[in-house]
Design a protein around this motif. Structure first.
Motif, mmCIF file in Angstrom:
data_model
loop_
_atom_site.group_PDB
_atom_site.id
_atom_site.type_symbol
_atom_site.label_atom_id
_atom_site.label_comp_id
_atom_site.label_asym_id
_atom_site.label_seq_id
_atom_site.Cartn_x
_atom_site.Cartn_y
_atom_site.Cartn_z
ATOM 1 N N ILE A 1 16.594 55.869 17.460
ATOM 2 C CA ILE A 1 16.637 57.341 17.549
ATOM 3 C C ILE A 1 16.297 57.934 16.173
ATOM 4 O O ILE A 1 15.563 58.927 16.077
ATOM 5 N N ALA A 2 16.822 57.310 15.110
ATOM 6 C CA ALA A 2 16.529 57.790 13.754
ATOM 7 C C ALA A 2 15.038 57.675 13.442
ATOM 8 O O ALA A 2 14.454 58.550 12.798
ATOM 9 N N VAL A 3 14.404 56.598 13.899
ATOM 10 C CA VAL A 3 12.960 56.438 13.700
ATOM 11 C C VAL A 3 12.209 57.559 14.404
ATOM 12 O O VAL A 3 11.276 58.158 13.861
ATOM 13 N N ALA A 4 12.598 57.861 15.622
ATOM 14 C CA ALA A 4 11.934 58.917 16.390
ATOM 15 C C ALA A 4 12.080 60.275 15.713
ATOM 16 O O ALA A 4 11.203 61.146 15.833
ATOM 17 N N ASN A 5 13.167 60.466 14.973
ATOM 18 C CA ASN A 5 13.402 61.733 14.286
ATOM 19 C C ASN A 5 12.873 61.741 12.847
ATOM 20 O O ASN A 5 13.051 62.723 12.124
ATOM 21 N N SER A 6 12.245 60.657 12.432
ATOM 22 C CA SER A 6 11.767 60.559 11.060
ATOM 23 C C SER A 6 10.495 61.373 10.871
ATOM 24 O O SER A 6 9.832 61.784 11.825
ATOM 25 N N THR A 7 10.153 61.585 9.597
ATOM 26 C CA THR A 7 8.939 62.349 9.289
ATOM 27 C C THR A 7 7.680 61.624 9.731
ATOM 28 O O THR A 7 6.625 62.226 9.867
ATOM 29 N N TYR A 8 7.795 60.315 9.966
ATOM 30 C CA TYR A 8 6.637 59.532 10.405
ATOM 31 C C TYR A 8 6.079 60.067 11.718
ATOM 32 O O TYR A 8 4.882 60.048 11.946
ATOM 33 N N TYR A 9 6.984 60.558 12.588
ATOM 34 C CA TYR A 9 6.533 61.074 13.892
ATOM 35 C C TYR A 9 6.395 62.599 13.910
ATOM 36 O O TYR A 9 5.953 63.167 14.904
ATOM 37 N N ASP B 1 9.141 68.627 15.871
ATOM 38 C CA ASP B 1 10.012 69.763 15.549
ATOM 39 C C ASP B 1 11.403 69.613 16.166
ATOM 40 O O ASP B 1 12.409 69.915 15.543
ATOM 41 N N LYS B 2 11.436 69.132 17.407
ATOM 42 C CA LYS B 2 12.702 69.048 18.139
ATOM 43 C C LYS B 2 13.365 67.697 17.914
ATOM 44 O O LYS B 2 12.714 66.654 17.963
ATOM 45 N N GLU B 3 14.657 67.704 17.664
ATOM 46 C CA GLU B 3 15.384 66.466 17.394
ATOM 47 C C GLU B 3 15.656 65.698 18.685
ATOM 48 O O GLU B 3 16.063 66.268 19.698
ATOM 49 N N CYS B 4 15.434 64.374 18.627
ATOM 50 C CA CYS B 4 15.782 63.495 19.754
ATOM 51 C C CYS B 4 17.269 63.164 19.671
ATOM 52 O O CYS B 4 17.769 62.800 18.615
ATOM 53 N N LYS B 5 17.956 63.285 20.802
ATOM 54 C CA LYS B 5 19.383 62.985 20.820
ATOM 55 C C LYS B 5 19.730 61.794 21.699
ATOM 56 O O LYS B 5 20.846 61.271 21.632
ATOM 57 N N THR B 6 18.789 61.364 22.534
ATOM 58 C CA THR B 6 19.041 60.232 23.429
ATOM 59 C C THR B 6 18.009 59.133 23.175
ATOM 60 O O THR B 6 16.920 59.383 22.662
ATOM 61 N N LEU B 7 18.377 57.942 23.584
ATOM 62 C CA LEU B 7 17.471 56.802 23.415
ATOM 63 C C LEU B 7 16.205 56.988 24.244
ATOM 64 O O LEU B 7 15.101 56.693 23.785
ATOM 65 N N LYS B 8 16.361 57.494 25.453
ATOM 66 C CA LYS B 8 15.194 57.680 26.321
ATOM 67 C C LYS B 8 14.221 58.684 25.712
ATOM 68 O O LYS B 8 12.999 58.490 25.745
ATOM 69 N N ALA C 1 13.885 59.231 22.565
ATOM 70 C CA ALA C 1 13.274 58.560 21.421
ATOM 71 C C ALA C 1 12.124 57.661 21.859
ATOM 72 O O ALA C 1 11.046 57.650 21.246
ATOM 73 N N VAL C 2 12.333 56.918 22.946
ATOM 74 C CA VAL C 2 11.282 56.028 23.460
ATOM 75 C C VAL C 2 10.085 56.840 23.938
ATOM 76 O O VAL C 2 8.928 56.465 23.713
ATOM 77 N N LEU C 3 10.352 57.975 24.576
ATOM 78 C CA LEU C 3 9.263 58.843 25.044
ATOM 79 C C LEU C 3 8.429 59.353 23.866
ATOM 80 O O LEU C 3 7.201 59.401 23.936
ATOM 81 N N ARG C 4 9.096 59.721 22.768
ATOM 82 C CA ARG C 4 8.376 60.252 21.616
ATOM 83 C C ARG C 4 7.570 59.145 20.922
ATOM 84 O O ARG C 4 6.409 59.350 20.561
ATOM 85 N N ILE C 5 8.203 58.024 20.725
ATOM 86 C CA ILE C 5 7.536 56.939 19.995
ATOM 87 C C ILE C 5 6.412 56.330 20.833
ATOM 88 O O ILE C 5 5.362 55.945 20.306
ATOM 89 N N GLY C 6 6.620 56.270 22.136
ATOM 90 C CA GLY C 6 5.671 55.605 23.021
ATOM 91 C C GLY C 6 6.216 54.252 23.426
ATOM 92 O O GLY C 6 6.884 53.569 22.637
ATOM 93 N N PHE C 7 5.950 53.836 24.652
ATOM 94 C CA PHE C 7 6.564 52.616 25.182
ATOM 95 C C PHE C 7 6.237 51.395 24.339
ATOM 96 O O PHE C 7 7.131 50.673 23.888
ATOM 97 N N LYS C 8 4.958 51.149 24.115
ATOM 98 C CA LYS C 8 4.559 49.939 23.380
ATOM 99 C C LYS C 8 5.071 49.970 21.950
ATOM 100 O O LYS C 8 5.588 48.976 21.431
ATOM 101 N N GLU C 9 4.931 51.125 21.295
ATOM 102 C CA GLU C 9 5.380 51.247 19.917
ATOM 103 C C GLU C 9 6.899 51.109 19.817
ATOM 104 O O GLU C 9 7.425 50.565 18.843
#
Length: 429
Positions: free
Chosen positions: A210-218, A221-228, A230-238
């Motif tokens: 979740i912290a990775v999904a909220n990092s500046t790398y991605y 604007d909106k903070e991810c609060k759930t694992l799902k 986070a996975v949606l933002r990062i992308g399944f394979k990534e």
């Protein structure tokens, strides 16, 4: 330094070429040519040799049969042994590793690569193992025990091979969540719910992803609060790749300061190679069922295996020279890494990559996806994410540009992303 070198090759023109190349490199050496494995074995009974270079396919006695005889004879068992084999003969290479081959050269071989391997092995033999300890039996039993202890301390390769052959690698078992993620990757199915359930098994991993999904790398604007989310933002394979990297971090830990720094840099390097390979594959639209990120993450797995064994040997006093640790890891990590992945039942491309990723000719000839991992291993040195600044026989900038079709500015942009990604992941620990 006068050297005795034995070459076993049934093709006369190849044997003469090897004799000229190696003999020309060592002016005071005595390079003996044997016409087959049987002839080589007879010569080994008559005099001591400092190095054996043998072809795999020979009549009467093959290279692997010669290797087994050499390793089973106390008079010859410590002689460095280079096997010459065809690249496609991967299973045979693994068999040779298990039998105790020191290194190998693929046909057709490059002169520079062959010389580098002979230099490394001969320098190692004379720096860390006294020739008399190899070639002459000690009559006095107490002297014999002392010589054996000194040889083990100086050259721990046999002990490493023994442990690996005996299956003593329990300390290097992937975490349950990493195994589940790998099963998901290999299945080829992009089931997000299955991935989320697997990651949830590890609360610490969940929080870090979740912290990775909220990092500046991605850059969202909106903070991810759930694992799902986070996975949606990062992308399944990534997300699979990132979770695998995060879940294996504990493997690179040590309570010994000597090894802690080394393991930390190894983890950074593996992370960087995986990220770089994934980014290059994405930029170049290289499609494959294999995960280049995972390949990059595991390309140096042999160093991790060796570091864990060497750490135990060092603590017990069986390695008396810390400098030998780095040398053993550099020389043997690809062989032991390939054998470990075979034990873990990894796909053949992973094993092939681990075996050959330091070879310039392999990188230039292999499949494009594998080539990207080999190139990434070289590129990340430019940003300081490697145990070494120079890999020896490697590709130049111009050769890399020609292989991947990207200019220096584009490569620089990728490396900037790699640097930022590694920094973000490091900040989570």
């Amino acid at each position: 330094m006068s050297l005795n070198i034995l070459i076993a090759e049934d093709e006369e023109n190849v044997g003469v070429a090897l004799q000229v190349i190696i003999g020309g490199e060592y002016a005071d050496s005595h390079v003996v040519l044997a016409k087959d494995g049987h002839d080589a074995w007879e010569k080994l009974q008559q005099e001591h040799f400092d190095l054996i270079v043998a072809d795999w396919n020979m009549p009467i006695k093959t290279g692997d049969e010669l290797l087994i005889d050499v390793r089973n004879d106390p008079k010859t068992r410590r002689i460095p042994f280079i096997m010459i084999t065809a690249r496609s003969d991967k299973d045979s290479v693994i068999t040779a590793i298990q039998a105790g081959v020191t290194d190998y050269v693929r046909k057709p071989f490059e002169k520079k690569s062959l010389i580098e391997k002979t230099h490394k092995l001969l320098d190692s033999a004379y720096t860390h193992v006294a020739p008399t300890a190899i070639s002459r039996p000690v009559e006095n039993p107490s002297q014999a025990r002392a010589a054996a202890a000194q040889a083990t301390a100086a050259n721990p390769v046999e002990e490493i091979a023994r442990r690996l052959k005996a299956g003593e690698t329990g300390f290097l078992i992937l975490p349950d969540v990493a195994l589940k993620i790998q099963e998901i990757i290999r299945s080829g199915e992009s089931d997000m719910d299955v991935l989320v359930e697997a990651i949830k098994l590890d609360p610490s991993l969940t929080a870090r992803l979740i912290a990775v999904a909220n990092s500046t790398y991605y850059r969202a604007d909106k903070e991810c609060k759930t694992l799902k989310a986070a996975v949606l933002r990062i992308g399944f394979k990534e997300a699979c790749d990132c979770a695998l990297a995060l879940s294996t971090r504990d493997l690179f830990q040590s309570d010994s300061q000597l090894f802690a720094d080394m393991l930390h840099r190894m983890w950074e390097h593996s992370l960087a190679v995986g990220c770089c390979a994934g980014l290059l594959a994405n930029r170049l639209h290289v499609a494959s069922s294999e995960s280049y990120y995972t390949m990059g993450l595991l390309h140096d797995i042999g160093k991790l295996l060796l570091a864990n064994i060497l750490k135990d040997l060092y603590k017990s006093g069986k390695i008396i020279d810390p400098a030998a640790i780095s040398e053993v890891m550099d020389t043997y990590h690809h062989q032991f890494g390939a054998q470990l992945l075979k034990k873990w039942k990894y796909p053949e491309p992973f094993i092939e990559l681990v075996l050959h990723h330091h070879e310039k000719s392999y990188i230039q000839q292999c499949a494009k996806g594998l080539m990207l991992v080999g190139v990434s291993n070289i590129l990340v040195r430019k940003i300081g994410l490697s145990l070494h600044t120079d890999g020896g026989n490697e590709l130049s900038d111009d050769e890399i540009e020609a292989l991947i079709g990207m200019g220096q500015d584009q490569v620089g942009s990728v490396l900037d992303e790699v640097k930022n990604y590694v920094a973000e992941v490091k900040s989570l620990f």
